[in-house]
Scaffold this active site. Structure first.
Site, mmCIF file in Angstrom:
data_model
loop_
_atom_site.group_PDB
_atom_site.id
_atom_site.type_symbol
_atom_site.label_atom_id
_atom_site.label_comp_id
_atom_site.label_asym_id
_atom_site.label_seq_id
_atom_site.Cartn_x
_atom_site.Cartn_y
_atom_site.Cartn_z
ATOM 1 N N CYS A 144 -3.613 15.345 0.870
ATOM 2 C CA CYS A 144 -3.584 16.610 1.625
ATOM 3 C C CYS A 144 -4.836 16.824 2.480
ATOM 4 O O CYS A 144 -4.857 17.712 3.333
ATOM 5 C CB CYS A 144 -3.370 17.787 0.691
ATOM 6 S SG CYS A 144 -1.878 17.633 -0.285
ATOM 7 N N HIS A 158 -5.912 24.006 4.350
ATOM 8 C CA HIS A 158 -4.711 23.343 3.829
ATOM 9 C C HIS A 158 -3.787 24.400 3.234
ATOM 10 O O HIS A 158 -4.228 25.289 2.508
ATOM 11 C CB HIS A 158 -5.110 22.320 2.772
ATOM 12 C CG HIS A 158 -3.948 21.718 2.059
ATOM 13 N ND1 HIS A 158 -2.839 21.248 2.736
ATOM 14 C CD2 HIS A 158 -3.697 21.520 0.744
ATOM 15 C CE1 HIS A 158 -1.971 20.787 1.857
ATOM 16 N NE2 HIS A 158 -2.455 20.948 0.647
ATOM 17 N N ASN A 185 3.996 23.383 1.208
ATOM 18 C CA ASN A 185 2.857 22.470 1.294
ATOM 19 C C ASN A 185 3.341 21.160 1.916
ATOM 20 O O ASN A 185 4.114 20.432 1.294
ATOM 21 C CB ASN A 185 2.308 22.258 -0.117
ATOM 22 C CG ASN A 185 1.112 21.319 -0.158
ATOM 23 O OD1 ASN A 185 0.833 20.610 0.794
ATOM 24 N ND2 ASN A 185 0.419 21.313 -1.276
HETATM 25 O O1 UT7 Z 1 -1.783 20.056 -1.999
HETATM 26 C C1 UT7 Z 1 -2.844 19.774 -2.858
HETATM 27 C C2 UT7 Z 1 -3.423 20.972 -3.381
HETATM 28 N N1 UT7 Z 1 -2.509 21.615 -4.288
HETATM 29 C C3 UT7 Z 1 -2.776 22.829 -4.687
HETATM 30 O O2 UT7 Z 1 -3.736 23.398 -4.253
HETATM 31 C C4 UT7 Z 1 -1.913 23.458 -5.759
HETATM 32 C C5 UT7 Z 1 -2.793 24.196 -6.730
HETATM 33 N N2 UT7 Z 1 -2.101 24.849 -7.798
HETATM 34 C C6 UT7 Z 1 -1.300 25.935 -7.621
HETATM 35 O O3 UT7 Z 1 -1.043 26.317 -6.503
HETATM 36 C C7 UT7 Z 1 -0.800 26.653 -8.839
HETATM 37 O O4 UT7 Z 1 -1.477 26.183 -9.980
HETATM 38 C C8 UT7 Z 1 0.722 26.525 -9.038
HETATM 39 C C9 UT7 Z 1 1.454 27.289 -7.983
HETATM 40 C C10 UT7 Z 1 1.154 25.060 -9.000
HETATM 41 C C11 UT7 Z 1 1.122 27.091 -10.410
HETATM 42 O O5 UT7 Z 1 0.699 28.454 -10.490
HETATM 43 P P1 UT7 Z 1 -0.058 28.977 -11.794
HETATM 44 O O6 UT7 Z 1 -0.300 30.405 -11.603
HETATM 45 O O7 UT7 Z 1 -1.252 28.077 -11.999
HETATM 46 O O8 UT7 Z 1 1.035 28.803 -12.915
HETATM 47 P P2 UT7 Z 1 1.019 27.884 -14.219
HETATM 48 O O9 UT7 Z 1 1.117 26.435 -13.855
HETATM 49 O O10 UT7 Z 1 -0.114 28.309 -15.102
HETATM 50 O O11 UT7 Z 1 2.401 28.338 -14.898
HETATM 51 C C12 UT7 Z 1 2.617 29.669 -15.344
HETATM 52 C C13 UT7 Z 1 4.022 29.790 -15.919
HETATM 53 C C14 UT7 Z 1 4.356 28.721 -16.946
HETATM 54 O O12 UT7 Z 1 5.142 29.319 -17.961
HETATM 55 P P3 UT7 Z 1 4.480 29.699 -19.377
HETATM 56 O O13 UT7 Z 1 3.958 28.408 -19.922
HETATM 57 O O14 UT7 Z 1 3.399 30.682 -19.042
HETATM 58 O O15 UT7 Z 1 5.632 30.281 -20.119
HETATM 59 C C15 UT7 Z 1 5.210 27.743 -16.164
HETATM 60 O O16 UT7 Z 1 6.119 27.047 -16.990
HETATM 61 O O17 UT7 Z 1 4.980 29.643 -14.857
HETATM 62 C C16 UT7 Z 1 5.965 28.687 -15.234
HETATM 63 N N3 UT7 Z 1 6.455 28.003 -14.042
HETATM 64 C C17 UT7 Z 1 7.541 28.396 -13.345
HETATM 65 N N4 UT7 Z 1 8.404 29.411 -13.529
HETATM 66 C C18 UT7 Z 1 9.392 29.558 -12.634
HETATM 67 C C19 UT7 Z 1 5.915 26.925 -13.414
HETATM 68 N N5 UT7 Z 1 6.650 26.614 -12.341
HETATM 69 C C20 UT7 Z 1 7.655 27.521 -12.258
HETATM 70 C C21 UT7 Z 1 8.703 27.713 -11.355
HETATM 71 N N6 UT7 Z 1 9.551 28.748 -11.586
HETATM 72 N N7 UT7 Z 1 8.905 26.922 -10.280
#
Ligand code: UT7
Length: 326
Positions: free
Chosen positions: A120, A253, A283
């Site tokens: 990225c 990005h 993204n």
């Molecule tokens: O391109 C390179 C750079 N990439 C980035 O910069 C991405 C960086 N990361 C992010 O943008 C975020 O970490 C994400 C958007 C990927 C995830 O957001 P988050 O607030 O960090 O969520 P999380 O991974 O901590 O997940 C929170 C909850 C989990 O459930 P529990 O364990 O709390 O019950 C996940 O299972 O959200 C759940 N979850 C979803 N729920 C519905 C994860 N993905 C989904 C989904 N739909 N698609």
């Protein structure tokens, strides 16, 4: 003849026509037994839609459209190019490079053409390399492209990643100039973090080896990204002898609206100076920065003379920034 600066003289971009809203993704994933929601995607990322290329459409096809738009904006033709750099992690083939394929599709032959792989951060890396080559006198009119078909490497059984990415391409024409131009750059990589964002597969013995599907530890990437985007922004401003107050636009990005807003806040940049296209593009990895740049230029927001910061961050772990006078 060498010139002291390299300057962007035209921008272009292209999105494949097939647009998938979050609701389309919800339905597509439900058919596979994977649960997600528009609300979760919007609240956690800011993404409302992404574009996917149809079968048979490759990164070089998206790049070709973006390149033609950039050349037209610069008042140049492909025959004027003496360098082509394509940033991509989803090349058409193992080899030759997508840049060589793009050169052929542009109908020109002979100038150097190569791919650059920094995930990225790829476009920011490619722009820095092209800037150095222009200032060294190795090129006078360069095409720098970010092009991706990330839909091909998504694991649609993994809701934590597959809702985030899209396909597209963005391009700039970078030319030798007596006026600035690109003012300063700052690039980094730290291979200790390679496992938090990777596509751990390749081709061996005529077969796919490993698992060539994108894997990401989102929270770990998020935490690293907010830190390095701030440090790189401050480093590039210091190198150019400028301050946050000199910034007209931040084009980071496009991965997550929360990461972008956090960087803008730390730089004390008003929200309206943050260029944001993640809502409509998702993204698009190496394509995200030149796509967002082109949208802001064609929308009349970024104008000649504005001071613009481009920032990339992604797998590797890689990150970097470019400061320029548009
Ligand atoms: O391109 C390179 C750079 N990439 C980035 O910069 C991405 C960086 N990361 C992010 O943008 C975020 O970490 C994400 C958007 C990927 C995830 O957001 P988050 O607030 O960090 O969520 P999380 O991974 O901590 O997940 C929170 C909850 C989990 O459930 P529990 O364990 O709390 O019950 C996940 O299972 O959200 C759940 N979850 C979803 N729920 C519905 C994860 N993905 C989904 C989904 N739909 N698609």
């Amino acid at each position: 003849m060498t010139s002291p600066y390299a300057r962007i003289t035209g921008t272009g971009s292209h999105l494949p026509p097939r647009r998938l809203s979050n609701e389309d993704m919800v339905a597509m994933l439900a058919a596979r037994g994977v649960e997600t929601s528009d609300q979760w995607i919007v609240e956690r990322t800011g993404i409302r839609a992404r574009h996917f290329a149809d079968d048979g459409v490759a990164s070089s096809d998206l790049a070709l459209h973006a390149a033609r738009h950039a050349l037209e904006a610069a008042g140049r033709s492909a025959a004027d190019l003496d360098l082509i750099v394509v940033a991509t992690s989803t090349p058409d083939m193992v080899f030759p490079s997508t840049a060589s394929i793009l050169q052929h599709k542009l109908g020109v032959h002979g100038c150097p053409a190569f791919d650059l792989q920094a995930v990225c951060s790829g476009f920011v890396y490619a722009l820095v390399v092209a800037d150095a080559m222009v200032r060294a006198g190795s090129a006078r009119c360069a095409l720098v492209v970010g092009a991706e078909v990330f839909s091909r490497i998504l694991d649609f059984s993994d809701r934590t990643t597959c809702v985030l990415f899209g396909d597209g391409a963005g391009a700039v024409v970078l030319e030798a100039s007596d006026t600035p131009g690109i003012l300063a750059s700052d690039l980094h990589a730290d291979g200790r973090h390679l496992e938090i964002l990777c596509t751990p597969g390749t081709v061996a013995g005529g077969k796919v080896s490993g698992q060539p599907l994108l894997k990401m530890d989102g929270p770990a990437v998020f935490k690293l990204a907010v830190g390095v985007l701030e440090s790189s922004a401050r480093a590039v401003l210091a190198k150019a002898g400028r301050s946050e107050a000199d910034l007209d636009w931040l084009v980071p990005h496009q991965a997550n609206i929360r990461i972008m807003q956090s960087t803008a806040r730390k730089l004390k940049l008003p929200p309206e100076k943050l260029v944001c296209t993640v809502d409509e593009h998702g993204n698009t990895s190496a394509a995200s920065v030149p796509l967002a740049l082109d949208v802001a230029v064609r929308g009349g927001r970024i104008r000649r003379g504005d001071t613009v910061m481009l920032e990339g961050v992604g797998g590797g772990f890689t990150w970097g920034a470019v400061l320029l006078d548009y």
